[in-house]
Write a protein that holds these residues in place. Structure first.
Motif, short mmCIF file in Angstrom:
data_model
loop_
_atom_site.label_atom_id
_atom_site.label_comp_id
_atom_site.label_asym_id
_atom_site.label_seq_id
_atom_site.Cartn_x
_atom_site.Cartn_y
_atom_site.Cartn_z
N ILE A 143 13.18 -22.70 -9.90
CA ILE A 143 12.92 -23.87 -10.73
C ILE A 143 13.55 -23.69 -12.10
O ILE A 143 13.28 -22.70 -12.79
CB ILE A 143 11.40 -24.10 -10.88
CG1 ILE A 143 10.73 -24.23 -9.51
CG2 ILE A 143 11.14 -25.34 -11.73
CD1 ILE A 143 9.22 -24.32 -9.58
N PRO A 144 14.38 -24.63 -12.55
CA PRO A 144 14.86 -24.61 -13.94
C PRO A 144 13.71 -24.83 -14.91
O PRO A 144 12.97 -25.82 -14.78
CB PRO A 144 15.88 -25.76 -13.98
CG PRO A 144 16.26 -26.00 -12.56
CD PRO A 144 15.03 -25.71 -11.76
N ALA A 145 13.53 -23.94 -15.84
CA ALA A 145 12.38 -24.01 -16.74
C ALA A 145 12.63 -25.02 -17.85
O ALA A 145 13.77 -25.26 -18.27
CB ALA A 145 12.10 -22.64 -17.34
N VAL A 174 20.54 -22.91 -22.92
CA VAL A 174 20.96 -23.96 -21.99
C VAL A 174 20.49 -25.32 -22.50
O VAL A 174 19.51 -25.43 -23.25
CB VAL A 174 20.40 -23.73 -20.57
CG1 VAL A 174 20.89 -22.43 -19.99
CG2 VAL A 174 18.89 -23.81 -20.56
N SER A 175 21.25 -26.36 -22.09
CA SER A 175 20.80 -27.75 -22.23
C SER A 175 20.47 -28.24 -20.83
O SER A 175 21.13 -27.86 -19.85
CB SER A 175 21.87 -28.62 -22.86
OG SER A 175 22.07 -28.28 -24.22
N ARG A 176 19.47 -29.11 -20.73
CA ARG A 176 18.95 -29.44 -19.40
C ARG A 176 18.46 -30.90 -19.39
O ARG A 176 17.83 -31.36 -20.33
CB ARG A 176 17.82 -28.48 -19.07
CG ARG A 176 17.25 -28.53 -17.68
CD ARG A 176 16.58 -27.17 -17.38
NE ARG A 176 17.56 -26.18 -16.96
CZ ARG A 176 17.35 -24.87 -16.97
NH1 ARG A 176 16.21 -24.37 -17.40
NH2 ARG A 176 18.29 -24.04 -16.54
N VAL A 177 18.79 -31.61 -18.28
CA VAL A 177 18.36 -32.99 -18.11
C VAL A 177 17.73 -33.13 -16.72
O VAL A 177 18.29 -32.64 -15.73
CB VAL A 177 19.53 -33.98 -18.26
CG1 VAL A 177 19.08 -35.41 -17.97
CG2 VAL A 177 20.12 -33.88 -19.66
N ARG A 238 24.95 -23.73 -23.25
CA ARG A 238 25.34 -24.31 -24.54
C ARG A 238 26.50 -23.56 -25.16
O ARG A 238 27.26 -24.14 -25.95
CB ARG A 238 24.14 -24.29 -25.49
CG ARG A 238 22.97 -25.17 -25.03
CD ARG A 238 21.81 -25.05 -25.99
NE ARG A 238 22.22 -25.43 -27.33
CZ ARG A 238 21.53 -25.12 -28.43
NH1 ARG A 238 20.41 -24.38 -28.33
NH2 ARG A 238 21.95 -25.50 -29.62
N LEU A 239 26.66 -22.30 -24.83
CA LEU A 239 27.71 -21.47 -25.41
C LEU A 239 28.36 -20.64 -24.31
O LEU A 239 27.85 -20.55 -23.19
CB LEU A 239 27.14 -20.55 -26.49
CG LEU A 239 26.45 -21.22 -27.69
CD1 LEU A 239 25.76 -20.16 -28.55
CD2 LEU A 239 27.45 -22.02 -28.50
N LEU A 271 16.03 -31.83 -22.24
CA LEU A 271 15.78 -30.63 -23.05
C LEU A 271 17.03 -30.34 -23.88
O LEU A 271 18.06 -29.92 -23.35
CB LEU A 271 15.45 -29.44 -22.14
CG LEU A 271 15.18 -28.11 -22.85
CD1 LEU A 271 13.91 -28.19 -23.70
CD2 LEU A 271 15.09 -26.97 -21.85
N ARG A 272 16.94 -30.60 -25.16
CA ARG A 272 18.07 -30.39 -26.07
C ARG A 272 17.58 -29.63 -27.29
O ARG A 272 16.62 -30.03 -27.95
CB ARG A 272 18.68 -31.73 -26.50
CG ARG A 272 19.18 -32.59 -25.33
CD ARG A 272 19.53 -33.98 -25.81
NE ARG A 272 19.86 -34.88 -24.71
CZ ARG A 272 21.10 -35.24 -24.39
NH1 ARG A 272 22.12 -34.76 -25.07
NH2 ARG A 272 21.32 -36.07 -23.38
#
Length: 309
Positions: A143-145, A174-177, A238-239, A271-272
């Motif tokens: 699961i992506p947290a 990380v960035s996550r949607v 993100r990097l 999530l940003r």
């Protein structure tokens, strides 16, 4: 001088006394023997400590009845497992364990031996999806947290659920949607990285190859269930990459025989920079003449900005 009548009465009295004495002596013997045989049955665990009353050595041992008992054989492993499965306080108790993984993901393991195949709903920071225990009563899912202090709630169809927690130290990398919905609504999440077009390198969605782009989309939930809860999650570092620029995110919905002519609902979680933002969506689908077409929502999700090294 004793009269003849008095003598006869005395003799009769003496004979009666002798007869009563003999009768009492005759009945006293068996009574002693019977009393000696009334022995309370002790608890099996205390047999070694229980002293039996002594029997007179000259008393006859009278046994009126014999009761036969059978010792319970030791249960084998299969019997023990069966007993465990029938005990809701042991094997029916649901357990969950969360272990952090790379890319801010968590491996969640759920176990309930006596409930194979049972439907579960997993909750995490507003994200929900449904799954199912396998034939052994176990489930493992990656699961992506969405939180650095991650809490996962496992809700079964019946009985008590479980909660698992863990720390996710690399969440800020990380960035996550997330796009989530209930039922077979035909939603999809698409990312076009750094100006990529549909079907080209950099177009990332759940049907794309894992090497299609810098990020990836995973689908959570069992779509074969009745009225499933499903989620798609796009994650991108993100990097650390050589490319920089914008990532365009779109939500698409296929018109199907199930959702045509109806309103369908979905929800996004973004999530940003360590912050989570939620938005609800209700979409009126075209009538069934448009079955097979796709609706593309371009402005629902904010464009991601990714920096190079």
């Amino acid at each position: 001088m004793i009269s003849k009548r008095t003598a006869l009465m005395s003799a009769a009295t003496l004979c009666s006394a002798l007869a009563i004495g003999l009768a009492m002596q005759h009945t006293a013997g068996p009574s002693r023997t019977a009393a000696a045989m009334v022995i309370p049955t002790p608890d099996p665990a205390g047999i070694a400590e229980t002293a039996l009353p002594e029997l007179p050595t000259d008393a006859p041992l009278q046994i009126d009845a014999i009761s036969l008992t059978a010792a319970t054989p030791e249960a084998d492993d299969s019997d023990a497992r069966q007993l465990l499965r029938q005990d809701p306080e042991t094997s029916c108790e649901m357990t969950a364990e969360a272990v952090p993984s790379p890319m801010a993901e968590v491996r969640l393991t759920v176990l309930s031996l006596c409930r194979p195949g049972e439907r579960l709903t997993i909750h995490h920071n507003g994200m929900m999806f449904s799954s199912r225990l396998d034939a052994t009563g176990a489930l493992t899912v990656q699961i992506p947290a969405l939180s650095s202090s991650a809490v996962f709630i496992v809700e079964p169809k019946s009985g008590r659920g479980a909660v698992a927690t863990t720390s996710v130290p690399d969440l800020d990398l990380v960035s996550r949607v997330v796009l989530q919905w209930a039922g077979n609504s035909g939603f999809e999440l698409h990312a076009r990285e750094f100006g990529a077009g549909y079907g080209s390198a950099g177009h990332v969605w759940h049907g794309a190859d894992l090497t299609a782009g810098r990020g990836s989309v995973v689908q959570l939930g069992d779509a074969t269930q009745l009225a499933p809860r499903l989620a798609e999650v796009y994650s991108v570092p993100r990097l650390g990459g050589e490319q920089s620029g914008a990532i365009d995110l779109t939500v698409e919905a296929e018109v199907t025989a199930i959702n045509c002519g109806r309103d369908v609902s979905a929800q996004t979680l973004e999530l940003r920079n360590g912050r989570l933002r939620t938005r609800d969506l209700t979409l009126a689908m075209p009538d069934c003449a448009a079955t097979g077409d796709f609706l593309v929502l371009n402005n629902l999700l904010e464009t991601l900005k990714i920096a190079a090294n």
